[in-house]
Design a protein around this motif. Sequence first.
Motif, PDB file in Angstrom:
ATOM      1  N   LYS A  81     122.158 -52.799-110.373  1.00 18.53           N
ATOM      2  CA  LYS A  81     121.658 -52.507-111.723  1.00 18.53           C
ATOM      3  C   LYS A  81     122.089 -53.580-112.714  1.00 18.53           C
ATOM      4  N   LEU A  85     119.929 -56.059-115.181  1.00 19.32           N
ATOM      5  CA  LEU A  85     120.138 -56.115-116.631  1.00 19.32           C
ATOM      6  C   LEU A  85     120.551 -57.494-117.104  1.00 19.32           C
ATOM      7  N   GLU A 203     111.705 -45.347-112.996  1.00 23.14           N
ATOM      8  CA  GLU A 203     112.905 -45.422-113.829  1.00 23.14           C
ATOM      9  C   GLU A 203     114.057 -44.793-113.066  1.00 23.14           C
ATOM     10  N   SER A 207     117.309 -44.242-119.178  1.00 21.33           N
ATOM     11  CA  SER A 207     117.417 -45.579-119.752  1.00 21.33           C
ATOM     12  C   SER A 207     117.714 -46.548-118.622  1.00 21.33           C
ATOM     13  N   GLY A 208     117.585 -47.842-118.908  1.00 20.07           N
ATOM     14  CA  GLY A 208     117.943 -48.854-117.930  1.00 20.07           C
ATOM     15  C   GLY A 208     116.741 -49.576-117.352  1.00 20.07           C
ATOM     16  N   PRO A 209     116.945 -50.326-116.260  1.00 14.03           N
ATOM     17  CA  PRO A 209     115.874 -51.114-115.649  1.00 14.03           C
ATOM     18  C   PRO A 209     114.727 -50.224-115.188  1.00 14.03           C
ATOM     19  N   ASN A 253     113.293 -53.061-119.438  1.00 13.09           N
ATOM     20  CA  ASN A 253     114.522 -52.289-119.666  1.00 13.09           C
ATOM     21  C   ASN A 253     114.230 -51.273-120.764  1.00 13.09           C
ATOM     22  N   SER A 255     115.414 -48.613-123.557  1.00  9.09           N
ATOM     23  CA  SER A 255     116.563 -48.353-124.420  1.00  9.09           C
ATOM     24  C   SER A 255     116.844 -46.858-124.470  1.00  9.09           C
ATOM     25  N   LEU A 264     112.933 -57.717-119.220  1.00 12.28           N
ATOM     26  CA  LEU A 264     114.234 -58.134-118.711  1.00 12.28           C
ATOM     27  C   LEU A 264     114.311 -59.655-118.687  1.00 12.28           C
TER      28      LEU A 264
END
Length: 1011
Positions: A81, A85, A203, A207-209, A253, A255, A264
């Motif tokens: 991960k 990011l 997902e 949140s995240g990649p 990515n 939020s 990204l």
Amino acid sequence: MAFRLCFTSRVLSRHQLVRQPTNQVRYVSVGRAGPSSLEIRRQFIDYFTVKHNHRLIRSSSLIPFNDSTIAFVNAGMNQFKSVFLGTAERPCQRAVNSQKCVRVGGKHNDLSVVGTDSYHHTFFEMLGNWSFGDYFKREACEMAWDLLRNVYRIDTDRVYVTYFGGDAKLNLPADEECRQIWRSLGIPPERVLPFGARDNFWEMGNSGPCGPCTEIHLDLSGEYRNTKARQHLVNAGVPDLTEIWNIVFIQYNRSLDDGTIRNLPQRHVDTGMGLERLVAHLQHKQSNYDTDLFEPIFRRIQKATKKEPYRGSFLSTDSHYELDTAYRIMADHSRMITACLADGMFPSQNHKLRRIIRKSLALATRTFNHPQLLRETVPCVVEILSTVYPEMGRNLPTVLQIIEHEQHLYSALRTKRSAETSALLQQFPQLEESEALEHPGLADAIKELAQTKPTHLNGAHIHKLYDTYGLDEELLVKLGEMMHFSLDFRDYERYVRVLKDGHKHELATKLQTRLSAYENLRESLDSATLKPTRAERRYNYAFNADKGTYEVAPCRARVSLLLEDEARDQWHIVTDQSNFYCESGGQQSDTGRLTVEAGGSAGGQTFEVTGVTDHNGFVMHSIKRQPNVALSVGDTVVLQVDANRRTQLTLHHTATHLLNAVVRKVVALPMCQRSSSVSERHFRLELAISGEKLTLEQIAAIETEVRTLINRNEPIGVTVCNAADLDLATVTIVPGETYPDRGLRVVSIGDVSRELCCGTHATRTGELQDVAITNVTQSKNGCFTFHAVAGPAARKVHYLGAQIQNDVSQLQQDAEQNEKQEDITIIETRMQRLKNVLLTGTDNNIHLPYCVRQRCLDVINALYQKLKDRSRESLRELIDIEMRNLMEQRPASSDPFIVHFLECSIILEEVQLSKATRYCTDRPILVVSITDNQVKARATVPPAMVSERCNAERWLAVVAQLFKAQTAAPKGQRAAEVCNMKARKVKMMDFEATLESALRAAKTYAKEHFH
């Protein structure tokens, strides 16, 4: 269904369903067994490593290492991960592996349906290949298609592929590039289908990649050539149209704050194929549970329990359905439990794991009537998987020990099941017993929900149910289904994040109320173009052997931000660099001084730094605001750390590591660290241990071993590395703790200890001088907390311990040599004084070694009991004296019977009236006594004198009637000869009058009947 289920398979139930014109369902055979799961896994790895130059990356532990948002590693990409990011370096350009995954709770929660269908699991293996900024969509699709067609020989006429069809809410267009790639590979356009974000936008969490994905589905029905009839069943949850591979193009990515999606730094590929579903297809099985990954477990269950064999029924109307479902749940949970425990996960640190263990234990007892069944299935899981995951075989003894301990705890918990819990389970049969037992606040939570009848719970409401009633996410989801309300967990994450932002560190504790004080600072930091404080100088210290202190080099810094805190009459100063240690890793922050250099607005002024906190990388130094003194941004200051405080913190933190390692060695039971606290005065270490209790001998051995290691003056070293370079099997970590990807500090003490830690430490163990364990408490089942001190304070503790040991030894010697009552009274006074010191000395800042205190207390308690017995024996002699005097004063020639109140009984703790009546065997006797407000009586009549008139039972009845007591003969004796009045509690204010009446009535009866 990539958005919800990600790589979870949809495999056909036990028999392939073929629709007949009559709308009936018949079952057809599917053929040979096919390759083994080992071979299928190996083919996947070999394809990418040999043919496409991928690097094999071993499966990470199921314990998340640097991600606090998940309880388990739930996808192959978890360990990458940070690479996605852009916060960590890629381990290579191309990677492949088979990753252990667990999905229990959160976004990917398959627990509730495990066992009811053929493809959901809590634990599964994910085959994956990755590109870290290397190849992208075309190469990923081409490799997948080649592997399926030319290695696994899958019938391409059964294949459908899906791609992302765009989403207006996300403001993202359709992935036309992906569609064209599949078309160019020869897949007919009617088998290339678009889907929205729910199915084809991947997902990992809220949140995240993230990014669009393409899925490969297999049609396992007999109608697979009828595309028009079958294509609308893709992603419809039909069990015979199975997703086998998901290829994710990670390019965005999301939020957490506002849900926006941004590009990204680099584009990546993350693919995942569930091994279990692939094995089922290649072995020509219609269920994952019919493969060689599960069948040996079923055989072990059947052999151990003597139940009917597993038949693979998925029809609820089938008589075998309930037993077969229990087989599937038991096998699935056994795999998950084995994998988690073998990776070092601990039930007390992960309530989801503990719940599944307890669910399995309940199932083993309730359905299979074999409480030890889990201990039977775990070794079978190891036999199947340890070739690929050797840690399972290596840690099997530990796994079995933890399960045994958890079984004991659960049995003890069930014995305490309350009537309220039983009523709750009866009212809500959907609840499991373990859920009700483990959540004491569940009944109250349900009452509140029943009263308010919510249709939707926001973050604040969810937090209340967590915080006030102790419920967890899985239970809340279940309650939502039961009571028909929805839950906004994204809002809950935001709510908790705000709470955490308001929690600031000050001195020894994490205060909960600093948000308002730092709100202006937080806004300033968010808007300012400031760089975080450089804090590497906090480790620039050296040991001064002459002074016995660790001296930190002064740090010249520039004030980059200043906040006036009028409420506390303080300034909070942010500098561009700092040598102060901020509270972390359990270690409290430094204190010291801040001096403004000449030329500044407060040139030459020195301030005491009373607290240091880290706010998103900005180190703030708190000082007392002084009147008529001004500080300004840009001032140059010199930061000086208090060497004495730093020294004690350093010694205590190092001692924590030593203690942690030695407890593991001496106790030799599975354990994990729950928490630690390192202050200037002492340190505390809490460990979860799979054992009933620690013996005094073990604690003494632990302390002795730690002191031995100090005397050996073992070297202590610190190495810095990145997470990608770390072998977690060789270091001690705190399960559930979040560690950074870079700059990990590995603290090694000789060959004794190797831990990840950001604290400050000694350079050799000899610098600790000494360690003393001052207390050991058991806060809950299996959780032990050690309190201890190091350095000069520990030497003082041992000195005081030796002194009190001498005092107790002398007391014991004096007690054995003195027999006189006046001497015993003095000894008892000394004994009580020593006992008070042992029990309450800590409150008066008198710290003693725990083992010394406990042993001295044992000696004093034994001595007290011995003196008590001696005193009791002396008092018992009073009965003999009183009765001998009585018999001398009242010979049989003058008194044909005796009625007597035993006066010495008033000062005795207990009285045996048989001892009194044995002095009178030649005539009837009735004796009354009172001890501790309990009145008793006894009457005896010589056998030769017993008659209808001369009767012990009737005689005693006249006394018992007045005291409202019952009478009975001693066991094996005649009531006419011997009769006792059972003890009866009386009020002393009424006793004398009743006693006088009772004695008078007894004498009157005797005079009338005993002549």
